[in-house]
Design a protein around this motif. Structure first.
Motif, PDB file in Angstrom:
ATOM      1  N   THR A 169     -90.402 -34.378 141.622  1.00  0.00           N
ATOM      2  CA  THR A 169     -88.973 -34.057 141.715  1.00  0.00           C
ATOM      3  C   THR A 169     -88.232 -34.953 140.738  1.00  0.00           C
ATOM      4  O   THR A 169     -88.411 -36.170 140.756  1.00  0.00           O
ATOM      5  CB  THR A 169     -88.428 -34.328 143.131  1.00  0.00           C
ATOM      6  OG1 THR A 169     -89.162 -33.536 144.063  1.00  0.00           O
ATOM      7  CG2 THR A 169     -86.933 -33.982 143.230  1.00  0.00           C
ATOM      8  N   ALA A 170     -87.424 -34.335 139.881  1.00  0.00           N
ATOM      9  CA  ALA A 170     -86.588 -35.107 138.961  1.00  0.00           C
ATOM     10  C   ALA A 170     -85.137 -34.879 139.372  1.00  0.00           C
ATOM     11  O   ALA A 170     -84.580 -33.802 139.153  1.00  0.00           O
ATOM     12  CB  ALA A 170     -86.811 -34.648 137.530  1.00  0.00           C
ATOM     13  N   TYR A 171     -84.527 -35.886 140.005  1.00  0.00           N
ATOM     14  CA  TYR A 171     -83.116 -35.774 140.374  1.00  0.00           C
ATOM     15  C   TYR A 171     -82.243 -35.905 139.127  1.00  0.00           C
ATOM     16  O   TYR A 171     -82.625 -36.552 138.157  1.00  0.00           O
ATOM     17  CB  TYR A 171     -82.740 -36.855 141.393  1.00  0.00           C
ATOM     18  CG  TYR A 171     -83.277 -36.560 142.771  1.00  0.00           C
ATOM     19  CD1 TYR A 171     -82.638 -35.650 143.596  1.00  0.00           C
ATOM     20  CD2 TYR A 171     -84.429 -37.185 143.235  1.00  0.00           C
ATOM     21  CE1 TYR A 171     -83.139 -35.361 144.854  1.00  0.00           C
ATOM     22  CE2 TYR A 171     -84.941 -36.907 144.495  1.00  0.00           C
ATOM     23  CZ  TYR A 171     -84.290 -35.985 145.295  1.00  0.00           C
ATOM     24  OH  TYR A 171     -84.784 -35.698 146.533  1.00  0.00           O
ATOM     25  N   SER A 172     -81.056 -35.321 139.211  1.00  0.00           N
ATOM     26  CA  SER A 172     -80.115 -35.414 138.084  1.00  0.00           C
ATOM     27  C   SER A 172     -79.246 -36.660 138.181  1.00  0.00           C
ATOM     28  O   SER A 172     -78.607 -37.037 137.199  1.00  0.00           O
ATOM     29  CB  SER A 172     -79.196 -34.194 138.057  1.00  0.00           C
ATOM     30  OG  SER A 172     -79.932 -33.009 138.027  1.00  0.00           O
ATOM     31  N   THR A 173     -79.152 -37.242 139.355  1.00  0.00           N
ATOM     32  CA  THR A 173     -78.317 -38.436 139.540  1.00  0.00           C
ATOM     33  C   THR A 173     -79.131 -39.492 140.281  1.00  0.00           C
ATOM     34  O   THR A 173     -80.161 -39.186 140.887  1.00  0.00           O
ATOM     35  CB  THR A 173     -77.061 -38.126 140.385  1.00  0.00           C
ATOM     36  OG1 THR A 173     -77.496 -37.739 141.701  1.00  0.00           O
ATOM     37  CG2 THR A 173     -76.223 -37.007 139.772  1.00  0.00           C
ATOM     38  N   GLY A 174     -78.615 -40.739 140.241  1.00  0.00           N
ATOM     39  CA  GLY A 174     -79.286 -41.814 140.968  1.00  0.00           C
ATOM     40  C   GLY A 174     -80.035 -42.751 140.026  1.00  0.00           C
ATOM     41  O   GLY A 174     -79.954 -42.633 138.808  1.00  0.00           O
ATOM     42  N   GLY A 200     -78.280 -32.638 142.514  1.00  0.00           N
ATOM     43  CA  GLY A 200     -79.115 -31.725 141.735  1.00  0.00           C
ATOM     44  C   GLY A 200     -80.523 -32.242 141.497  1.00  0.00           C
ATOM     45  O   GLY A 200     -80.747 -33.449 141.424  1.00  0.00           O
ATOM     46  N   TRP A 201     -81.469 -31.316 141.394  1.00  0.00           N
ATOM     47  CA  TRP A 201     -82.855 -31.670 141.055  1.00  0.00           C
ATOM     48  C   TRP A 201     -83.569 -30.524 140.371  1.00  0.00           C
ATOM     49  O   TRP A 201     -83.180 -29.361 140.495  1.00  0.00           O
ATOM     50  CB  TRP A 201     -83.650 -32.104 142.274  1.00  0.00           C
ATOM     51  CG  TRP A 201     -83.506 -31.248 143.516  1.00  0.00           C
ATOM     52  CD1 TRP A 201     -82.837 -31.601 144.658  1.00  0.00           C
ATOM     53  CD2 TRP A 201     -84.039 -29.916 143.772  1.00  0.00           C
ATOM     54  NE1 TRP A 201     -82.910 -30.585 145.586  1.00  0.00           N
ATOM     55  CE2 TRP A 201     -83.653 -29.540 145.084  1.00  0.00           C
ATOM     56  CE3 TRP A 201     -84.804 -29.022 143.036  1.00  0.00           C
ATOM     57  CZ2 TRP A 201     -83.990 -28.311 145.651  1.00  0.00           C
ATOM     58  CZ3 TRP A 201     -85.150 -27.793 143.602  1.00  0.00           C
ATOM     59  CH2 TRP A 201     -84.745 -27.455 144.898  1.00  0.00           C
ATOM     60  N   LEU A 202     -84.655 -30.902 139.693  1.00  0.00           N
ATOM     61  CA  LEU A 202     -85.654 -29.960 139.188  1.00  0.00           C
ATOM     62  C   LEU A 202     -86.966 -30.363 139.848  1.00  0.00           C
ATOM     63  O   LEU A 202     -87.305 -31.552 139.877  1.00  0.00           O
ATOM     64  CB  LEU A 202     -85.770 -30.082 137.667  1.00  0.00           C
ATOM     65  CG  LEU A 202     -86.825 -29.188 137.013  1.00  0.00           C
ATOM     66  CD1 LEU A 202     -86.378 -27.726 137.011  1.00  0.00           C
ATOM     67  CD2 LEU A 202     -87.106 -29.637 135.573  1.00  0.00           C
ATOM     68  N   LYS A 203     -87.685 -29.382 140.413  1.00  0.00           N
ATOM     69  CA  LYS A 203     -88.971 -29.678 141.057  1.00  0.00           C
ATOM     70  C   LYS A 203     -90.081 -28.889 140.403  1.00  0.00           C
ATOM     71  O   LYS A 203     -89.846 -27.788 139.893  1.00  0.00           O
ATOM     72  CB  LYS A 203     -88.929 -29.330 142.554  1.00  0.00           C
ATOM     73  CG  LYS A 203     -87.937 -30.163 143.333  1.00  0.00           C
ATOM     74  CD  LYS A 203     -88.034 -29.972 144.834  1.00  0.00           C
ATOM     75  CE  LYS A 203     -86.853 -30.704 145.466  1.00  0.00           C
ATOM     76  NZ  LYS A 203     -87.044 -31.138 146.820  1.00  0.00           N
ATOM     77  N   ALA A 204     -91.279 -29.434 140.444  1.00  0.00           N
ATOM     78  CA  ALA A 204     -92.465 -28.734 139.954  1.00  0.00           C
ATOM     79  C   ALA A 204     -93.401 -28.488 141.129  1.00  0.00           C
ATOM     80  O   ALA A 204     -93.718 -29.408 141.889  1.00  0.00           O
ATOM     81  CB  ALA A 204     -93.169 -29.561 138.890  1.00  0.00           C
ATOM     82  N   LEU A 205     -93.824 -27.220 141.277  1.00  0.00           N
ATOM     83  CA  LEU A 205     -94.770 -26.860 142.333  1.00  0.00           C
ATOM     84  C   LEU A 205     -96.064 -26.384 141.682  1.00  0.00           C
ATOM     85  O   LEU A 205     -96.035 -25.743 140.625  1.00  0.00           O
ATOM     86  CB  LEU A 205     -94.204 -25.724 143.196  1.00  0.00           C
ATOM     87  CG  LEU A 205     -92.806 -25.905 143.778  1.00  0.00           C
ATOM     88  CD1 LEU A 205     -92.422 -24.667 144.590  1.00  0.00           C
ATOM     89  CD2 LEU A 205     -92.736 -27.143 144.656  1.00  0.00           C
TER      90      LEU A 205
END
Ligand SMILES: O=C(O)c1cc(C(=O)O)c2c(n1)C(=O)C(=O)c1cc(C(=O)O)[nH]c1-2
Length: 595
Positions: A217-222, A202-207
């Motif tokens: 990009t902010a991943y939810s895991t890692g 999963g991720w949230l990205k800003a464009l």
């Protein structure tokens, strides 16, 4: 019935009255920065950054809603679930359809101004877990922003439908899709992925809204650097503190295919400059494959929109056992708690609890059940930890019976509303339980990675859905209406002291916001899984609009034409919905009502 029904007492489905003259009955209110909110328009699915889905319009009200009439309809010619909220700006209504994600601009006489058809890849239809839905577009400064199922974020010129830019943000080959409605904050389009049932990360990205360029990009895991956890990160609870937990709380490398997708709702507080959202379930569903807390799945994040950096996080449930995605809406309100005014976010979670959290810090102030829950024993408010019931833990070759709530939760994505006039949260939701059996799960990119057989059925009482008015200050139900099917539509509350929602058996309803009394209903063409909105034209005439067109996970038996004899189809939802085809067929149509 569930053995430990810890829901607050709900004497009857017929609405008990809220004390008249005791109104508004508490001091909760939306934050002051919403006062400038433009009520004639509806520019984003959640109505405003606080996600209250509340309109100050009152031309249509408790007294006259019985006279509400159909103004016109518009057919999309498509048969998947129509979940999108229409958007209205100036004199134009904008809608985005499910796959292939056509956008229409419609005048208020129902005529078509333009349409835009993206060239959406067909394979994306086979990747989506829960029908090929889309939850809506956003209008900002003359531009429209939306996502396509095949992972493109697109900006259009609102006047003409001309494409301004189109950016590919995800990868179909890995099982990624997109169904969420973006949020636009400070010149950034925030978008997240789907695919938690396919071993997606999963991720949230800003464009950049001007160019479509990827900003962060902010991943939810890692590891922390991927999750954008840095110096400023201050989680409230001990279990969320530590280095690189998004990697170390998994078996080696499993975070790379661990889910935590961002397919739900985002809110934003401009004063605190924080974006709020939650992440989806860990994959695979079968928990034996992923010992550990599985951070940061099922986690509420507060992030800075400028660079995505995490300010706090709260993992709602470490090591999810039941597919309780944490992606539901966060309603931002200011309310008294223990005699003190607090800035809170209210989250009706899939795990059956309404969380009230301090949105400056991530502290959980209260978490009370709104549906029967028998797999957990409440949240320890000192530690923030969910107490899980031991004998309800599924695993490989083990069947656990009667898990309440079922995988779609007490409430799925269908967003609630908040009226500052009544101080109540209005929640469309489910009443479902399930049996769950763990199986093998093998990761092959772009294929289902679940490891679980599920059969859902109606929860205690036998009804499968409800529409509930909830007092966030008291942390309890005020009234609740039982519905035969899960209430899979959104809802809107207005200053006319009415609330609207739709049912899967084809009713669009208006209730008295204070008492829950049914004031009006209209029979539409197909079951409703869309989100109602309201707005007014330049002459001050108020309208209400909603899509009908059954589908989504709950309606997949109809939109996907699934065989009712296979209860495990649609990840076990078909078992609970075998009679839905007797009530509705598929087909998307926009309905617009006025007095
Ligand atoms: O984990 C995911 O990535 C993911 C994605 C989606 C989606 O994009 O629609 C749903 C779910 N999970 C899910 O768990 C769920 O209950 C659900 C219901 C629906 C729907 O549209 O009715 N989508 C989804």
């Amino acid at each position: 019935a569930c053995s430990q029904d810890s829901a607050p007492p709900n004497p009857d489905s017929s609405p008990p009255s809220v004390a008249q003259g005791n109104y508004p009955h508490n001091n909760s209110s939306p934050p002051t920065w919403l006062e400038a909110d433009e009520d004639g328009q509806w520019t984003m699915p959640a109505k405003n950054y606080a996600s209250t889905r509340y309109s100050g319009l009152s031309q249509i009200n408790r007294d006259n809603v019985k006279d509400l009439k159909l103004a016109w309809t518009f057919s999309t010619g498509l048969t998947p679930g129509h979940e999108a909220a229409p958007v209205f700006v100036d004199d134009t209504l904008y809608v985005v359809t499910p796959y292939p994600n056509t956008v229409y601009a419609l005048a208020l006489d129902g005529s078509k101004k333009w349409e835009y058809k993206p060239d959406t890849h067909q394979e994306s239809q086979g990747m989506a877990c829960c029908d090929v839905v889309n939850r809506g577009l956003v209008h900002v400064n003359g531009k429209l922003f939306f996502n396509t199922l095949d992972n493109h974020a697109i900006a259009l010129e609102a006047d003409t439908g001309k494409e301004l830019w189109k950016t590919k943000v995800g990868d179909l080959q890995r099982g990624e899709t997109m169904t969420m409605a973006p949020l636009v904050v400070k010149g950034k389009m925030l978008v997240g992925n789907s695919g938690g049932e396919m071993g997606v990360r999963g991720w949230l990205k800003a464009l950049d809204t001007e160019t479509g360029e990827l900003l962060w990009t902010a991943y939810s895991t890692g590891p922390d650097k991927d999750v954008l956890i840095g110096e400023e990160f201050r989680p409230f609870y001990a279990q969320d503190q530590g280095k690189d937990l998004g990697a170390s709380s998994w078996p080696p490398e499993m975070w790379k295919i661990g889910g935590g997708t961002v397919w739900g709702w985002l809110s934003y507080d401009p004063e605190l400059d924080l974006v709020y959202y939650g992440t989806g379930n860990p994959g695979p569903w079968n928990p034996d494959f992923r010992p550990g807390d599985n951070k940061w799945t099922l986690t509420v994040f507060a992030r800075r929109p400028d660079d995505g950096s995490a300010i706090w996080a709260y993992q709602i449930e470490p090591h999810d056992l039941y597919d309780y995605d944490g992606v539901n809406e966060s309603l931002l309100i200011d309310m008294p708690f223990n005699g003190e005014q607090r800035k809170v976010l209210v989250r009706p979670e899939r795990n059956g609890h309404v969380y009230v959290m301090d949105r400056t810090s991530g502290e959980v102030l209260s978490a009370n059940t709104y549906v029967p829950v028998n797999v957990t024993d409440g949240v320890d408010l000192k530690t923030g930890q969910m107490r899980k019931v031991k004998d309800k833990q599924p695993g490989t070759n083990r069947t656990v019976h009667n898990i309440c709530p079922a995988a779609p939760g007490g409430k799925d994505w269908q967003p609630s509303a908040y009226s500052p006039r009544t101080g109540l949260i209005y929640m469309p939701h489910n009443n479902l339980c399930m049996d769950m059996h763990g199986t093998q799960a093998n990761y092959i990119a772009g294929t289902p990675y679940v490891g679980s057989d599920v059969k859902m059925f109606a929860g205690p009482g036998g009804h499968r859905g409800a529409y509930t008015a909830w007092d966030p200050v008291a942390g309890s139900k005020v009234w609740s209406i039982k519905e035969e099917f899960p209430v899979w539509s959104g809802t809107v509350a207005t200053a006319g002291d009415i609330v609207f929602y739709g049912t899967m058996d084809r009713w669009f309803k208006a209730l008295d916001a204070k008492t829950g009394e049914l004031l009006w209903k209209y029979r539409v063409g197909s079951g409703i899984v869309g989100q109602p909105v309201t707005f007014q034209d330049k002459d001050g005439k108020q309208y209400v609009a909603i899509f009908s067109g059954v589908g989504g996970w709950s309606g997949a038996i109809v939109s996907g034409g699934l065989d009712a004899r296979d209860g495990t189809a649609a990840l076990g939802f078909v078992n609970a919905m075998k009679d839905l085809p007797q009530h509705t067929d598929k087909g998307g149509q926009l309905y617009v009502f006025s007095l």
